[in-house]
Scaffold this active site. Structure first.
Site, PDB file in Angstrom:
ATOM      1  N   ASP A 151      15.681  12.704  -2.221  1.00  0.00           N
ATOM      2  CA  ASP A 151      14.514  12.172  -1.529  1.00  0.00           C
ATOM      3  C   ASP A 151      13.330  13.117  -1.723  1.00  0.00           C
ATOM      4  O   ASP A 151      13.467  14.341  -1.582  1.00  0.00           O
ATOM      5  CB  ASP A 151      14.811  12.003  -0.031  1.00  0.00           C
ATOM      6  CG  ASP A 151      13.711  11.247   0.685  1.00  0.00           C
ATOM      7  OD1 ASP A 151      13.773  10.005   0.691  1.00  0.00           O
ATOM      8  OD2 ASP A 151      12.797  11.897   1.228  1.00  0.00           O
ATOM      9  N   ASN A 156       0.892  10.078  -0.682  1.00  0.00           N
ATOM     10  CA  ASN A 156       0.208   8.785  -0.691  1.00  0.00           C
ATOM     11  C   ASN A 156      -1.052   8.804   0.169  1.00  0.00           C
ATOM     12  O   ASN A 156      -2.100   8.271  -0.229  1.00  0.00           O
ATOM     13  CB  ASN A 156       1.154   7.694  -0.185  1.00  0.00           C
ATOM     14  CG  ASN A 156       2.108   7.198  -1.267  1.00  0.00           C
ATOM     15  OD1 ASN A 156       1.798   7.263  -2.454  1.00  0.00           O
ATOM     16  ND2 ASN A 156       3.266   6.715  -0.862  1.00  0.00           N
ATOM     17  N   HIS A 172      -1.996   5.724  -3.356  1.00  0.00           N
ATOM     18  CA  HIS A 172      -0.732   5.159  -3.861  1.00  0.00           C
ATOM     19  C   HIS A 172      -0.587   5.241  -5.386  1.00  0.00           C
ATOM     20  O   HIS A 172       0.536   5.447  -5.875  1.00  0.00           O
ATOM     21  CB  HIS A 172      -0.572   3.723  -3.365  1.00  0.00           C
ATOM     22  CG  HIS A 172      -0.249   3.636  -1.906  1.00  0.00           C
ATOM     23  ND1 HIS A 172       1.026   3.802  -1.417  1.00  0.00           N
ATOM     24  CD2 HIS A 172      -1.050   3.441  -0.817  1.00  0.00           C
ATOM     25  CE1 HIS A 172       1.017   3.689  -0.087  1.00  0.00           C
ATOM     26  NE2 HIS A 172      -0.231   3.478   0.294  1.00  0.00           N
ATOM     27  N   ASP A 180       2.661   6.663  -7.180  1.00  0.00           N
ATOM     28  CA  ASP A 180       3.421   5.969  -8.230  1.00  0.00           C
ATOM     29  C   ASP A 180       3.677   6.899  -9.409  1.00  0.00           C
ATOM     30  O   ASP A 180       4.765   6.894 -10.002  1.00  0.00           O
ATOM     31  CB  ASP A 180       2.665   4.733  -8.712  1.00  0.00           C
ATOM     32  CG  ASP A 180       2.648   3.612  -7.686  1.00  0.00           C
ATOM     33  OD1 ASP A 180       3.417   3.690  -6.707  1.00  0.00           O
ATOM     34  OD2 ASP A 180       1.865   2.654  -7.871  1.00  0.00           O
ATOM     35  N   GLU A 236      11.025   6.299  -1.939  1.00  0.00           N
ATOM     36  CA  GLU A 236      10.968   7.591  -2.623  1.00  0.00           C
ATOM     37  C   GLU A 236      12.357   8.194  -2.762  1.00  0.00           C
ATOM     38  O   GLU A 236      12.517   9.404  -2.912  1.00  0.00           O
ATOM     39  CB  GLU A 236      10.047   8.569  -1.859  1.00  0.00           C
ATOM     40  CG  GLU A 236      10.535   8.974  -0.497  1.00  0.00           C
ATOM     41  CD  GLU A 236      10.024   8.082   0.638  1.00  0.00           C
ATOM     42  OE1 GLU A 236       9.913   8.596   1.768  1.00  0.00           O
ATOM     43  OE2 GLU A 236       9.729   6.899   0.398  1.00  0.00           O
TER      44      GLU A 236
END
Length: 329
Positions: A206, A214, A219, A223, A249
């Site tokens: 994680d 973010n 965002h 990405d 994530e």
């Protein structure tokens, strides 16, 4: 009275002459109709985008091949009629054994309608064929065994199937396995490991503070981080390992045949690769870290769920201990 006839025939012979003329005209008409049918048949064969063929099993000779052969294979039909190996040698090497065995099956089954194999065309392009064939049996002793068939180019269909499979099994953003496909493969590896009594390791990963990335950089930047993590996974893991994105994530990996000590080495290598990542946004450079939970198959595990639960608990323990670390559970 004498009746002189310039043609030297009497009136009684006229009906016979007329019948002969009519017969000749009828025969000419039949010839013309046959010629029209032959031209129509030839036109149809030219327009059909599939190879019609006939093969003498005993002599290994191609007796007939339609015009589509030259379009699909890019090779001379004349050479094929002279040497059957022209077809055989064009078959993709990995598919040659299957193509020959399935052709021989026609002798036993009478027909084979599910033959699919690849060929290499003269221009080097790999094409898929669906080659249906059946045997034209002759009851009379000594009659040749003729196999006839139709080979259709299904390359576009196969490409579409491959693309649909990719879309169904791949996470669109990271190009790694999606959750459904990852766990399908992981369940298979789990069952195989249990059956063979071989080791298996399960890893959960994680990204630390991903929400902050973010919120701070947007965002699109998030990405990009996910994509780079997936690249690290593909580069760090072994060729037979599974790796996929199973959540926002969150990523997971399965190491078949891998005991805990070696699995930990793989996880540490992945950790180092991720720590080396550097990102730039608006003139500001930043890095990322991940928390990992690792566990291995035990004799008490009856399903993959047990490994998943232990890896999940270990991963959250890594978070509580300060993140950016691997915990075994």
């Amino acid at each position: 009275m004498v009746n002189n006839n310039e043609n030297g025939s009497s009136p009684s012979q006229w009906p016979e002459a007329a019948q002969t003329l009519m017969a000749l005209m009828h025969a000419q008409g039949e010839v013309a109709r046959l010629s029209e049918r032959e031209q129509l048949f030839s036109s149809l064969l030219v327009s059909v985008n599939a190879v019609l063929w006939a093969f003498d099993w005993e002599t290994r000779q191609v007796l007939y091949v339609s015009p589509a052969y030259e379009r699909i294979f890019g090779r001379s039909a004349g050479l094929l009629l002279a040497d059957y190996n022209q077809w055989r040698d064009s078959i993709y090497p990995d598919d040659l054994d299957y193509a020959e065995r399935s052709l021989a099956d026609v002798l036993r089954k009478g027909a084979v309608e599910d033959r699919e194999y690849r060929i290499i065309a003269a221009d080097g392009q790999v094409r898929w064929l669906s080659d249906k064939c059946f045997i034209n049996r002759q009851e009379e002793p000594g009659r040749p065994v003729i196999i006839v068939g139709i080979a259709e180019d299904i390359t576009e269909k196969k490409q579409m199937e491959t693309e649909l499979q990719r879309l169904a099994t791949t996470d669109a953003l990271t190009c790694s396995s999606n959750r459904r496909h990852f766990f399908e493969c992981a369940h298979r590896e789990f069952e195989q490991a249990r059956l063979q009594g071989s080791p298996l390791a399960f890893l959960l990963l994680d990204i630390d503070d991903f929400k902050l990335i973010n919120d701070t950089y947007g965002h699109p930047e998030g990405d990009s981080v996910l994509q780079r993590i997936a690249e690290c996974g593909r580069d760090s893991l072994r060729s037979g390992d599974l790796f996929g994105r199973i959540g926002g994530e969150e990523f997971a990996a399965v190491f078949p045949g891998c005991a805990q000590d070696f699995a930990l080495q793989v996880a540490e290598r992945l950790q180092r690769e991720i720590q080396r990542l550097s990102f730039q946004h608006g003139g500001h450079a930043y890095g990322i870290t991940v928390s990992q939970g690792l566990t291995c198959l035990t004799a008490d595990d009856e399903s993959l769920d047990g490994l998943f639960a232990r890896a999940d608990a270990a991963m959250y323990k890594a978070k509580r201990l300060g993140k950016n670390r691997i915990v075994c559970g």
